[in-house]
Design an enzyme around this catalytic site. Structure first.
Site, PDB file in Angstrom:
ATOM      1  CB  THR A   1      19.614 -87.123 -58.005  1.00  5.16           C
ATOM      2  OG1 THR A   1      20.424 -86.044 -57.555  1.00  5.16           O
ATOM      3  CG2 THR A   1      18.294 -87.081 -57.299  1.00  5.16           C
TER       4      THR A   1
ATOM      5  CB  ILE B   1      13.461 -85.052 -59.171  1.00  4.41           C
ATOM      6  CG1 ILE B   1      14.815 -84.478 -58.765  1.00  4.41           C
ATOM      7  CG2 ILE B   1      13.000 -86.197 -58.291  1.00  4.41           C
ATOM      8  CD1 ILE B   1      15.345 -84.879 -57.457  1.00  4.41           C
TER       9      ILE B   1
ATOM     10  CE  LYS C   1       8.239 -76.029 -56.695  1.00  3.58           C
ATOM     11  NZ  LYS C   1       9.153 -76.451 -57.776  1.00  3.58           N
TER      12      LYS C   1
ATOM     13  CD  GLU D   1      17.288 -81.353 -58.559  1.00  2.00           C
ATOM     14  OE1 GLU D   1      18.486 -81.637 -58.581  1.00  2.00           O
ATOM     15  OE2 GLU D   1      16.671 -80.885 -59.528  1.00  2.00           O
TER      16      GLU D   1
ATOM     17  CB  VAL E   1      32.835 -96.993 -66.415  1.00  4.15           C
ATOM     18  CG1 VAL E   1      32.736 -97.733 -67.744  1.00  4.15           C
ATOM     19  CG2 VAL E   1      31.969 -97.670 -65.360  1.00  4.15           C
TER      20      VAL E   1
ATOM     21  N   GLY F   1      26.398 -92.652 -59.707  1.00  2.00           N
ATOM     22  CA  GLY F   1      25.589 -92.426 -58.511  1.00  2.00           C
ATOM     23  C   GLY F   1      24.811 -91.150 -58.739  1.00  2.00           C
TER      24      GLY F   1
END
Lengths: 505, 491
Positions: free
Chosen positions: A17, A349, A81, A52, A188, A15
């Site tokens: 971001t 990102i 920003k 972030e 996993v 999971g």
């Protein structure tokens, strides 16, 4: 015929971001009927995401998902920003601003900055940031979204966001699950490969459950559970160019003013980020363990906070570099599993987002055409390498000489592609944006100039205009920007009116 | 600042293109530009320029009206491939858009899915340019970006000597100095390698800060004087002769160039206002020169001249203070990419990179690097065209018996064949949709297509495509007849 070839099931491992960004984009674009999309994550495994910071391209991602921007900002404790302030990078005590958006206004189809370079050389122009609306608004703590204001710079305000990455992942999880992504809680523990093709057939969870799929997206972070541990794709280490390999992160209480920009402050063996959220500030010290002990790095971080720390500092280890292949067989690595570059220019990102966009361009069917995979990897390598060059620039071009770290950086060898860019700019003030490169010539200009490179020449046609005329043009650009910024509300006002978040702590 | 000087050696369309652009762009009070017009004849005869020529004319301030007053100059509406890869083949490579997207799904993918489902539409029918050209229609594009007519793209066809004259008068009006003389000797500085002066047969000697070699294949400055060798050429099309001839034609016919591959070579027929010019590349061991002449005569072409041809490129195009533009640096088979297109691109590139006379190293390296990329891209276009014609042309067939596709061409081909995708490259000569039109026109059809086409309902797609076709056809019919339009323009 296409029915048979179709990918019927995708598993996203991890999971965080990148996992939830991938899930959200896939479910939006493939809709719920095309194929099954599963995401496996474990609540026991923390995510790396802290505060972030992003770049304006993220708006395209939000648009793709049809997100309501105010809701997104509110739910992620977000702020706006306009750029990044770099402190102590060229030398201690010096600052410069890497602003989003346009610089000045081009004259006679020659870029504004050539005119500015001429006057700056003569000592008759102000700092570059004074000719960008983002720079001036940042200085004055102002923000608003652009609107159609004709020729005014208010039409072209380029902006991005700061947000809490954990909340962002939660927000996208809601979005994805609501549209049909199936989330499985679990770890996993092993991966099964096809003995002939080497393709991944399934993953096994703790407890023995085996899940099969046609296509796997590895968002498991640094370790690269599938791309590396299972497929042994290999990693290209860039530590010799970007020597930082540790980070310590800590949130602190808000300062009285909500700055509409990220701050990056260079220290003696690395740098510190400052990312303002609505009710706290995210901070982190990125440093090189070769040149500084962890305890010293932590002391420096805690000494340089704007408010009291709100949690125990967290340590992170990383190796800067990239996977030798981002897409290998039926497995695509996205996010930290694909490679890591420090968040100096807030590109993490963006790299996730552009991997997803590229995946959709080369979306596979069951044949997994090797040409498509090759082209995907070529384009991704190109993007990683150009961003790498841009980051190295910050370290290589500096006047700092106060520590072994900075002396190392000044003297290290750098990639040829970067040498060429620096040389070109030094000689004639020209910057060529290589095809599809993410950072524009203006970004390169702001950082090269900010780090202290002074070109020997500028565009020859600039001399056709008299010095007085150029000075007048610059003055008028500055005046228009100042007036436009007068009109803007403060960053706090803007957030209070549009997207205030609840205080969480 | 001291005044600097640039000398261009060699006239013709190449030399005068360089002269016009440099004179238009360099401040006259800072840079003197002189052109030494020599007596050498141009190897080129005709220019078949795509719509990209307009931006060059804008840069030098040359008006289209002036060009069109010339008795030969003609509008170009695209290239028709006839019998390129099979006998009955006929398709157009026209600039501009093809079709339109539906629900954000790209047109190429819609077209391919529909094609694979058995409905083999002619791709040309979705290009306003191609449909208008085939109907004999022509008009300038609309400046209203909302109008369908804004999509029209056209190029210009020139008789080369005549175009050189147009450029020359324009450059002279801009203030170029011209000396009519042949260069007899070149002096160089032994240490720096810089050219120091040129001796002319008029007893003059000239000195400059930068020398531009436009002397064609002779490569008097770059090759002869500076000793820059030809790199081993990887794209020799195995033709060693080029025949050029013309036939007069009635007048003002629609202007579509026709490209054909034959058993022994490749040719293109390029219409000008009053004549068609043929440029025929052939291999002299497959067909004799006499037979070519006879064949061209039966097609009505006279005044045939035959010259030797070879393709080559030099290792560098700019060394020290000497820059080569045109055949002095490289030559390629110019049926697919017009000869002057790379000349124009080179000068613009030079201007983009150049900043001052004392600091040229970085500019020079980048110029050479980009020029090689450009030639690689040209080779890729040529190679893939030969690939498409290999079962139809003995020359192509022979080429592939001793060469395999270069890795970049093979990648482009395979990428398209598997899922209809395209690769990114710097300085690309064709757009993605133009590549698609080329492949599809040669019956190279992808096996699959992008996932998102499956979201569209098949019935709706068929309806969309037939409406699109109808709209394009109706719109094309409203464009004036080519002959009428030209007559009204020339009034």
């Amino acid at each position: 015929m296409s029915e048979d070839n179709r990918i019927k099931k995708i598993i996203i491992v991890g999971g965080g971001t990148s996992g939830w960004m991938s899930a959200a984009a896939l479910i939006k674009l493939l809709k719920d009927k095309y194929c099954e999309i599963h995401l496996i994550e474990s609540e026991d495994i923390g995510t790396v995401g802290v505060g972030e910071a992003t770049i304006p391209q993220i708006q395209m991602f939000n648009k793709l998902l049809d997100l309501d921007e105010d809701e997104f900002v509110r739910k992620t404790q977000g702020t706006f920003k306009l750029g990044i302030q770099f402190v102590n990078w060229k030398q201690i005590g010096q600052k410069y601003f890497h602003a989003f958006g346009d610089v000045g206004r081009d004259i006679e189809s020659i870029q504004f900055y050539h005119y500015w370079l001429k006057l700056f050389k003569l000592g008759e122009a102000q700092d570059l940031g004074e000719y960008t609306i983002s720079g001036v608004a940042s200085d004055r703590g102002k923000f608003m979204r652009p609107f159609d204001a004709g020729n005014s710079p208010l039409t072209n305000i380029a902006y991005a966001f700061h947000f809490d990455a954990g909340l962002y992942a939660r927000f996208l999880r809601e979005y994805s699950e609501g549209r049909g992504v199936v989330r499985t809680e679990g770890k996993v523990v092993s991966t099964q490969l096809n003995s002939d093709s080497g393709f991944i057939e399934s993953v096994t969870l703790e407890g023995g459950q085996k899940i099969e799929a046609d296509f796997f997206i590895d968002c498991s972070g640094f370790r690269g559970l599938l791309i590396e541990e299972a497929l042994q794709t290999g990693y290209e280490d860039w530590t010799h160019w970007l020597p930082c390999d540790r980070a310590i992160a800590v949130p602190c209480a808000s300062a009285p003013y909500l700055t509409p920009y990220t701050r990056s402050t260079a220290h003696s063996a690395g740098w510190q980020w400052r990312i303002p959220l609505q009710h706290r500030i995210g901070n982190g010290h990125v440093f090189s363990s070769q040149f500084m002990a962890e305890s010293e790095a932590e002391t420096i971080l805690l000494k340089n906070l704007d408010g009291e720390p709100l949690a125990q500092p967290r340590q992170l280890k990383f190796t800067t570099g990239k996977r030798k292949k981002f897409w290998n067989k039926n497995c695509l690595a996205i996010g930290l599993a694909s490679g890591f570059m420090e968040p100096l220019e807030s590109t993490s990102i963006h790299l996730v987002q552009s991997s997803i966009a590229r995946l959709m361009t080369f979306f596979p069917n069951k044949h997994f055409a090797q040409e498509d995979i090759d082209e995907f990897n070529n384009q991704a390598h190109f993007e990683f390498d150009r961003i790498r060059d841009f980051l190295i620039l910050h370290y290589k071009v500096t006047e700092r000489d106060d520590s072994d770290f900075w002396r190392y950086c000044r003297n290290m060898s750098i990639p040829d592609t970067l040498t060429q860019k620096i040389e070109q700019f030094k000689r004639n003030g020209r910057i060529f944006r290589t095809s599809n490169e993410m950072f524009s010539d203006l970004s390169w200009l702001e950082v090269m100039h900010g780090q202290g490179i002074r070109p020997e020449g500028y565009h020859p046609l600039v001399d056709l205009m008299s010095k007085e005329d150029i000075a007048n043009r610059l003055e008028s650009v500055k005046r228009v920007i100042d007036k436009s910024v007068d009109y803007m509300p403060t960053h706090e006002q803007f957030i209070a009116e549009n997207c205030p978040a609840k205080k969480m702590m | 600042m001291t005044i600097k000087k640039i000398v261009i050696v060699g006239g013709g369309a190449v030399g005068w293109s360089v002269a016009a652009l440099l004179r238009a762009q360099f401040p006259r009070e800072l840079v003197v530009i002189q052109l030494i017009e020599d007596s050498r004849k141009d190897a080129l005869s005709v220019e078949c320029a795509s719509s990209r020529i307009h931006s060059f004319h804008d840069l030098i301030g040359l008006q289209e009206k002036i060009c069109m007053l010339d008795p030969y100059t003609h509008f170009g509406l695209g290239v028709m491939y006839e019998g390129w890869s099979y006998d009955s083949q006929k398709y157009m490579l026209a600039g501009g858009y093809y079709g339109a997207s539906l629900d954000g799904v790209d047109f190429q993918n819609i077209y391919i899915k529909n094609y694979l489902s058995g409905e083999k539409n002619d791709l040309d029918d979705f290009s306003l340019n191609a449909v208008a050209a085939k109907l004999g229609r022509f008009g300038h594009p609309s400046s209203d970006s909302q109008s369908i007519y804004s999509a029209i793209k056209y190029g210009l066809h020139f008789q080369l000597d005549s175009y050189a004259d147009i450029l020359k008068s324009h450059a002279l009006a801009l203030g170029i100095d011209v000396i009519i003389a042949d260069c007899t000797a070149v002096s160089r500085d032994n240490n720096s390698g810089n050219i120091t002066s040129l001796e002319l047969d008029s007893q003059h000697s000239v000195m400059a800060d930068l020398y531009i070699d436009c002397t064609g294949e002779a490569s008097v400055l770059l090759g002869d004087a500076c000793g820059v060798k030809c790199a081993s050429d990887d794209m020799d099309i195995l033709c060693d002769r080029v025949a050029i001839g013309y036939r007069l034609q009635s007048s003002l016919l629609p202007s579509i160039a026709v490209l054909t591959s034959t058993a022994d070579g490749f040719f293109k027929v390029i219409p000008l206002k009053d004549r068609d010019v043929i440029v025929y590349y052939f291999s002299s061991d497959l067909i004799r020169e006499n037979d070519i002449e006879t064949m061209l005569a039966t097609w009505g072409f006279t005044h045939v001249t035959i010259a030797n041809y070879r393709s080559y490129r030099r290792e560098k195009f700019w060394v020290n203070n000497c820059l080569a533009i045109g055949h002095s640096g490289a030559r390629y088979c110019d049926l697919l990419v017009s000869p002057l297109q790379s000349v124009r691109d080179s000068i613009v590139r030079f201007l983009d990179l150049f900043i001052d006379f004392d600091n040229v190293d970085a500019s020079r390296d980048e110029f050479n690097r980009l020029s090689h990329i450009e030639l690689d891209n040209i080779n890729e276009v040529i190679e893939l065209h030969m690939y498409a014609s290999q079962h139809h042309s003995a020359v192509s067939c022979r080429y592939f018996s001793s060469h395999s596709l270069s890795s970049s061409s093979a990648h482009r081909l395979n990428l398209f064949v598997s899922n209809g995708r395209h690769t990114h490259c710097d300085l690309s000569l064709l757009t993605d949709i133009e590549w698609a039109a080329f492949f599809i026109g040669n019956k190279i059809i992808p096996k699959s297509y992008s996932y998102d086409v499956d979201f569209l309902d098949g019935e709706r797609v068929r309806d969309f495509l037939s409406k699109l076709k109808a709209v394009i056809f109706e719109s094309a019919q409203k464009i004036p007849k080519h002959a009428d339009y030209i007559k009204s323009l020339l009034k």
